[in-house]
Design a protein around this motif. Structure first.
Motif, mmCIF file in Angstrom:
data_model
loop_
_atom_site.group_PDB
_atom_site.id
_atom_site.type_symbol
_atom_site.label_atom_id
_atom_site.label_comp_id
_atom_site.label_asym_id
_atom_site.label_seq_id
_atom_site.Cartn_x
_atom_site.Cartn_y
_atom_site.Cartn_z
ATOM 1 N N HIS A 160 1.786 7.098 -6.590
ATOM 2 C CA HIS A 160 0.559 8.088 -6.994
ATOM 3 C C HIS A 160 0.301 9.010 -5.995
ATOM 4 O O HIS A 160 -0.768 9.051 -5.294
ATOM 5 C CB HIS A 160 -0.362 7.028 -6.805
ATOM 6 C CG HIS A 160 -0.474 6.033 -8.079
ATOM 7 N ND1 HIS A 160 0.212 4.712 -7.733
ATOM 8 C CD2 HIS A 160 -0.775 5.912 -9.397
ATOM 9 C CE1 HIS A 160 0.093 3.926 -8.848
ATOM 10 N NE2 HIS A 160 -0.732 4.586 -9.856
ATOM 11 N N LEU A 161 1.458 9.782 -5.690
ATOM 12 C CA LEU A 161 1.408 10.985 -4.862
ATOM 13 C C LEU A 161 0.342 12.043 -5.245
ATOM 14 O O LEU A 161 0.158 12.936 -4.627
ATOM 15 C CB LEU A 161 2.667 11.703 -4.735
ATOM 16 C CG LEU A 161 3.694 10.937 -3.580
ATOM 17 C CD1 LEU A 161 4.953 11.447 -3.460
ATOM 18 C CD2 LEU A 161 2.733 10.348 -2.112
ATOM 19 N N LYS A 167 0.856 -1.162 0.125
ATOM 20 C CA LYS A 167 -0.006 -0.130 -0.050
ATOM 21 C C LYS A 167 0.766 1.137 -0.085
ATOM 22 O O LYS A 167 0.636 2.295 -0.679
ATOM 23 C CB LYS A 167 -0.833 0.016 1.260
ATOM 24 C CG LYS A 167 -1.987 1.284 1.135
ATOM 25 C CD LYS A 167 -2.728 1.506 2.314
ATOM 26 C CE LYS A 167 -3.812 0.700 2.474
ATOM 27 N NZ LYS A 167 -4.763 1.251 3.824
ATOM 28 N N THR A 168 1.782 1.098 0.878
ATOM 29 C CA THR A 168 2.960 2.328 0.874
ATOM 30 C C THR A 168 3.661 2.627 -0.498
ATOM 31 O O THR A 168 3.764 3.608 -1.005
ATOM 32 C CB THR A 168 3.596 2.319 1.924
ATOM 33 O OG1 THR A 168 3.198 2.208 3.286
ATOM 34 C CG2 THR A 168 4.728 3.295 1.848
ATOM 35 N N PHE A 211 8.625 17.381 2.443
ATOM 36 C CA PHE A 211 8.389 16.184 2.696
ATOM 37 C C PHE A 211 7.412 15.321 1.928
ATOM 38 O O PHE A 211 7.000 14.214 2.186
ATOM 39 C CB PHE A 211 7.759 16.330 4.217
ATOM 40 C CG PHE A 211 8.918 16.881 5.172
ATOM 41 C CD1 PHE A 211 9.874 16.406 5.373
ATOM 42 C CD2 PHE A 211 8.369 18.131 5.626
ATOM 43 C CE1 PHE A 211 10.735 16.873 6.276
ATOM 44 C CE2 PHE A 211 9.395 18.736 6.644
ATOM 45 C CZ PHE A 211 10.497 17.967 6.708
ATOM 46 N N ARG A 212 6.697 16.204 0.699
ATOM 47 C CA ARG A 212 5.960 15.241 0.149
ATOM 48 C C ARG A 212 6.699 14.849 -1.432
ATOM 49 O O ARG A 212 6.189 13.855 -2.068
ATOM 50 C CB ARG A 212 4.781 16.323 -0.508
ATOM 51 C CG ARG A 212 4.063 16.796 0.186
ATOM 52 C CD ARG A 212 2.987 15.871 0.933
ATOM 53 N NE ARG A 212 2.091 16.953 1.802
ATOM 54 C CZ ARG A 212 1.222 16.281 2.969
ATOM 55 N NH1 ARG A 212 1.440 14.926 2.910
ATOM 56 N NH2 ARG A 212 0.586 17.115 3.546
ATOM 57 N N ILE A 236 -4.758 13.357 1.148
ATOM 58 C CA ILE A 236 -6.356 13.318 1.271
ATOM 59 C C ILE A 236 -6.866 13.747 2.480
ATOM 60 O O ILE A 236 -6.324 13.674 3.553
ATOM 61 C CB ILE A 236 -6.587 11.713 1.268
ATOM 62 C CG1 ILE A 236 -6.300 11.075 -0.011
ATOM 63 C CG2 ILE A 236 -7.945 11.284 1.688
ATOM 64 C CD1 ILE A 236 -6.493 9.539 -0.050
ATOM 65 N N ASN A 237 -7.719 14.588 2.172
ATOM 66 C CA ASN A 237 -8.558 15.144 3.411
ATOM 67 C C ASN A 237 -9.306 14.313 4.174
ATOM 68 O O ASN A 237 -10.356 13.734 3.687
ATOM 69 C CB ASN A 237 -9.496 16.310 2.662
ATOM 70 C CG ASN A 237 -10.081 17.492 3.963
ATOM 71 O OD1 ASN A 237 -10.504 16.975 4.584
ATOM 72 N ND2 ASN A 237 -9.849 18.787 3.461
ATOM 73 N N VAL A 238 -9.085 14.093 5.289
ATOM 74 C CA VAL A 238 -9.778 13.081 5.918
ATOM 75 C C VAL A 238 -11.149 13.515 6.566
ATOM 76 O O VAL A 238 -11.865 12.460 6.328
ATOM 77 C CB VAL A 238 -9.002 12.941 7.395
ATOM 78 C CG1 VAL A 238 -9.835 11.987 8.417
ATOM 79 C CG2 VAL A 238 -7.556 12.332 7.162
ATOM 80 N N ASN A 239 -11.485 14.618 6.408
ATOM 81 C CA ASN A 239 -12.910 15.128 6.592
ATOM 82 C C ASN A 239 -13.841 15.080 5.511
ATOM 83 O O ASN A 239 -15.235 15.324 5.492
ATOM 84 C CB ASN A 239 -13.006 16.492 7.522
ATOM 85 C CG ASN A 239 -12.535 16.311 8.803
ATOM 86 O OD1 ASN A 239 -13.298 15.855 9.615
ATOM 87 N ND2 ASN A 239 -11.203 16.938 9.219
#
Length: 424
Positions: free
Chosen positions: A319-320, A312-313, A388-389, A325-328
């Protein structure tokens, strides 16, 4: 040929350890008519149940006196080893006595093929029949389906067992011909198809008729050996995906090849591939529960799973463009793609955000694995600088962690940009 019961038990239980497809999740057979034993829906065979209990079963071969000569198997005909076969009554009495002494809560019964496939399957059926009908044993029973046995024997056994399995062993017909020439793809897939189709039919009948008899209620499983033949991970997982779709398997097990026999036909690297086995299980999990496809898990440059990064990582780093991803705001399917987020975490998020905005601290309370997820999410209370991205920085960071090097974790920051550690 061994004579005493103790000698046979010791040898045949030891030989059974190479078959790992014996999980028991899914059965809910309950005790009735003053019988003995009780199969829990949580599982048997030293598995952890949903309420935290560890329960066990007797895992044993009926015989190791095999007529086949599979190159990878300890019980192959040409091996000079002690042979033994338990009678039907010996196995039945052994199971009952072990249960009464609280040693076990169920039975996993497999066997080498002795005399012929039908004879072996018939004897195994008799064991299960006597346990269920004569001794009223309602504990969990997993029975191995024998390749080449008649469908009628498979059917009769399926109405008594909780789970059945038939092992594919090798991913391709070519490898099967080379290492197990007496086995065929047809003899393996025929009973597998029958069990899968009948399981679905019984499931549909239960919706209409409450008294529909149970047929392999815990489903069927199979096992593939990893590292005895030259197939790559992409080929193995393609077959795995097809098995789930075509035969409705409950689970596919992977077993790193242990060098039992010295034979030039075996494609052995010299090292037991435990880490590869682990990565295949992780990828299998993504196929079954996270809506991934096989082609998504791999990139075009390599047909083997990454040694240092979980699948998954690995996918996320390639696919950055989908992150952060906005959790909300993200959908449940999008949340499932976040490294470190499991199914339970995603469900908790979807449920909790109906009532309030989820923050970084609340994710911690939910039990989310943020050590990895924090680089792929957007949530109040968390800030990570754009540097860091960078996929290479993140990749090196995760690989360093995997190798257990002394590289420090990339720290979070609030306020100003931080300098990269020397390791990056």
């Amino acid at each position: 040929m061994l004579k005493t019961l103790n000698e046979k038990i010791k040898m045949l239980s030891e030989s059974a350890k190479y078959d790992i497809s014996c999980s028991s999740s899914g059965s809910s057979r309950s005790n009735k008519n003053k019988g003995i034993g009780n199969a829990s829906s949580g599982g048997i065979c030293h598995s952890w149940t949903s309420d935290g209990r560890c329960i066990s079963l007797l895992k044993i071969l009926m015989s190791n006196d095999c007529i086949f000569d599979c190159v990878y198997c300890i019980n192959r005909r040409s091996n000079d080893i002690n042979r033994g076969t338990l009678t039907v009554n010996e196995l039945v009495n052994l199971t009952i006595q072990f249960y009464k002494r609280n040693y076990i809560e169920g039975l996993f019964l497999s066997s080498a093929i002795f005399i012929n496939s039908d004879h072996t399957m018939e004897k195994m059926y008799q064991v299960v029949y006597k346990l269920r009908k004569e001794h009223k044993f309602n504990g969990y029973i997993h029975v191995k389906a024998i390749p080449g046995a008649s469908i009628d024997l498979i059917r009769k056994t399926g109405f008594l067992a909780d789970r059945m399995s038939i092992n594919i062993e090798l991913p391709t017909q070519k490898s099967l011909r080379a290492l197990a020439p007496q086995k065929s793809k047809e003899n393996i897939f025929k009973p597998m198809k029958f069990i899968g189709e009948n399981n679905l039919m019984i499931y549909q009948d239960k919706k209409k008729f409450k008294n529909t008899p149970k047929f392999v209620p815990a489903g069927q499983t199979t096992q593939m050996i990893v590292g005895a033949s030259p197939e790559n991970d992409h080929m193995i997982l393609n077959l795995t995906e097809a098995l789930y779709k075509k035969f409705h398997l409950k689970r596919v097990y992977f077993s790193a090849y242990v060098p039992i026999n010295d034979d030039p036909k075996i494609h052995f690297s010299g090292k037991i591939q435990r880490n590869r086995e682990h990565r295949l299980y992780q990828a299998d999990w993504l196929l079954r529960f996270y809506d991934f496809t096989v082609d998504e898990i791999f990139d075009k440059s390599n047909n083997f799973l990454n040694e240092y990064l979980d699948p998954k990582t690995f996918w996320a780093l390639n696919h950055l463009e989908y992150f952060p991803i906005n959790v909300n705001k993200a959908s449940y399917q999008e949340l499932l793609r976040i490294p470190g987020f499991g199914i339970k975490t995603c469900r908790k998020i979807v449920s909790a955000r109906k009532y309030s905005t989820i923050t970084y601290d609340e994710l911690k309370k939910m039990g989310a694995v943020l050590k990895r997820a924090k680089y792929f999410i957007e949530v109040p209370g968390l800030k990570i600088g754009g540097v860091f991205r960078d996929p290479e920085i993140l990749k090196n960071h995760f690989i360093s962690e995997s190798k257990n090097k002394s590289a420090k974790l990339i720290p979070l920051f609030t306020g100003k940009e931080l300098e990269l550690p020397n390791a990056y």
